[in-house]
Design a protein around this motif. Structure first.
Motif, PDB file in Angstrom:
ATOM      1  N   UNK A 184      15.565  24.105  29.518  1.00 16.48           N
ATOM      2  CA  UNK A 184      15.439  24.624  27.948  1.00 16.48           C
ATOM      3  C   UNK A 184      15.400  26.081  27.784  1.00 16.48           C
ATOM      4  N   UNK A 185      16.202  26.730  27.652  1.00 15.59           N
ATOM      5  CA  UNK A 185      16.217  28.388  27.541  1.00 15.59           C
ATOM      6  C   UNK A 185      16.776  28.701  26.242  1.00 15.59           C
TER       7      UNK A 185
ATOM      8  N   UNK B 151       3.328  21.338  26.771  1.00 14.54           N
ATOM      9  CA  UNK B 151       3.759  21.176  27.958  1.00 14.54           C
ATOM     10  C   UNK B 151       4.949  21.701  28.085  1.00 14.54           C
ATOM     11  N   UNK B 152       5.284  22.421  29.524  1.00 17.72           N
ATOM     12  CA  UNK B 152       6.410  23.235  30.027  1.00 17.72           C
ATOM     13  C   UNK B 152       7.355  22.217  30.992  1.00 17.72           C
ATOM     14  N   UNK B 153       7.180  20.779  31.072  1.00 14.27           N
ATOM     15  CA  UNK B 153       7.953  19.887  31.730  1.00 14.27           C
ATOM     16  C   UNK B 153       7.665  18.500  31.429  1.00 14.27           C
ATOM     17  N   UNK B 154       8.313  17.495  31.718  1.00  8.66           N
ATOM     18  CA  UNK B 154       8.292  16.514  31.250  1.00  8.66           C
ATOM     19  C   UNK B 154       9.550  15.404  31.724  1.00  8.66           C
TER      20      UNK B 154
ATOM     21  N   UNK C 155      12.554  20.959  31.648  1.00  8.55           N
ATOM     22  CA  UNK C 155      11.556  21.897  31.822  1.00  8.55           C
ATOM     23  C   UNK C 155      11.827  23.176  30.721  1.00  8.55           C
ATOM     24  N   UNK C 156      10.949  23.838  30.297  1.00 11.34           N
ATOM     25  CA  UNK C 156      10.825  24.897  29.489  1.00 11.34           C
ATOM     26  C   UNK C 156      10.887  26.386  30.101  1.00 11.34           C
TER      27      UNK C 156
ATOM     28  N   UNK D   9       7.566  19.138  41.450  1.00 12.66           N
ATOM     29  CA  UNK D   9       8.039  20.295  41.500  1.00 12.66           C
ATOM     30  C   UNK D   9       7.910  21.218  40.316  1.00 12.66           C
ATOM     31  N   UNK D  10       8.419  20.334  39.126  1.00 11.89           N
ATOM     32  CA  UNK D  10       8.132  20.940  37.811  1.00 11.89           C
ATOM     33  C   UNK D  10       6.837  21.167  37.319  1.00 11.89           C
TER      34      UNK D  10
END
Length: 378
Positions: free
Chosen positions: A136-137, A254-257, A271-272, A316-317
């Motif tokens: 997500x960008x 949270x930056x990932x999930x 992922x953000x 990894x995320x």
């Protein structure tokens, strides 16, 4: 046979396109979700970014660095306090050619768009597609972040930024200038080459004052900026429209999930990166540098994964999230602290920060460390 992808990137701005090119270089198949084309009558984009050595090296590795006329080297920086405090940086003392480069946003976007067009492993799509990983960008107002239920903790400032372009009577000489005043923070960023007469303007001031200065006639506006800038560049001429946006500091919790399938089972991940994950005050010009560092770290972690691991492997995320949050924390604290310090109009506070600026100017190793940190060398 239907096309399959390793990563779907939502958001085709500078950060999203850079990530797409980085992943494709590592032989990953990428779907890039692009927004509709802007209308022909859209106003000129007046944004300009200060990119550091790390960001330049990254974009050059992708052959996306703009031509010299659109990437002006900053050979010095002059910061003025609201009394007689002053801090100066110069490239020569750091043994580099430039402290940063002021890059015209449309020129950089065009370079990235052309590179994406000729990269066979990147497919531009109109709607999100299935992939083990969705990156997500989309920027600070990301709808996908909301869709995924991610809390975005926003600390709004009482200021908004006004951005535009000026033509100056005197050449800027490659110097970026910034004035801290009780009214706000004014920055002149050099454009059109080392001896150019154009600057990009970012004026951060109290939100109550913004409508007045957006509506004011050109002469009143330029006369005010000329007064704040102490007539450093002589007579000023407005050469672009004025744009404005509110300032904030923000970070996603949270930056990932994991993404859940309709059956309730986890199957893909998200992922953000960039402004979708974090925002900082623009006073040090680090926003895009942080976003590009995000995607560089994410691409490296995905490239170094074991062959049997999916691009959506949450281990990894989480590694990416830990690494980038640790890098962001000191920058966010510094920018927030400076903003809060210079937003106070009281005379004792003015005297304190003026004393602090003078001390920092004489600090030697600390000043050099800060300069190299901003340049992306540490």
């Amino acid at each position: 046979m239907a096309q399959t992808f390793d990563v779907c990137i939502r958001g085709a701005g500078i950060v999203g396109r850079t990530l797409a090119l980085l992943l494709a270089r590592e032989r990953m198949r990428v779907a890039l979700v692009a927004p509709p084309q802007r209308s022909q009558g859209a106003a000129r984009d007046v944004r300009a970014y200060a990119l550091n050595l790390g960001s330049r090296a990254l974009l050059e590795s992708l052959r996306c660095w703009p031509d010299d006329e659109h990437a002006t080297p900053v050979t010095g920086m002059d910061v003025f306090g609201d009394l007689d405090g002053r801090v100066q940086f110069d490239a020569a003392s750091q043994a580099v050619d430039a402290l940063a480069w002021i890059v015209d946003v449309p020129a950089l976007e065009q370079r990235l768009a052309e590179a994406v067009r000729y990269q066979p492993l990147v497919e531009v799509v109109r709607e999100p597609v299935e992939a083990p990983l969705t990156a997500v960008c989309e920027g600070r107002a990301s709808s996908t972040r909301t869709e995924f239920g991610v809390a975005f903790s926003v600390t709004p400032y009482s200021q908004s930024a006004i951005a535009t372009r000026l033509r100056c009577e005197r050449p800027h000489a490659g110097i970026a200038r910034q004035w801290f005043t009780p009214e706000g923070i004014l920055a002149f960023l050099p454009l059109a080459g080392p001896e150019g007469h154009e600057v990009a303007v970012v004026w951060s001031l109290e939100q109550a004052l913004v409508p007045e200065w957006l509506r004011s006639d050109e002469e009143s506006f330029t006369t005010r900026l000329q007064a704040i800038s102490q007539d450093t560049l002589g007579r000023l001429e407005l050469i672009a429209e004025r744009a404005s946006w509110p300032l904030q500091q923000a970070v996603a919790d949270r930056w990932c999930g994991a993404m859940a399938h309709e059956s309730g089972h986890s199957w893909h991940s998200w992922v953000l990166a960039g402004d979708a994950a974090h925002n900082v005050h623009p006073l040090a010009g680090q926003g895009l540098n942080l976003g590009l560092a995000d995607v560089q770290a994410l691409a490296r972690i995905l490239q170094e994964r074991d062959p049997w691991r999916s691009t959506g492997d949450t281990r990894l995320l989480r590694q990416y999230e830990r690494e980038r949050k640790a890098a962001l924390a000191p920058m966010g604290l510094a920018m927030d602290g400076l903003q809060q310090l210079f937003a106070r109009p009281e005379v004792p506070v003015q005297m304190l920060r003026n004393w602090g600026m003078k001390g920092f100017e004489r600090s030697g190793p600390l000043k050099s460390w800060m300069a190299r940190q901003a340049m992306g060398l540490l």
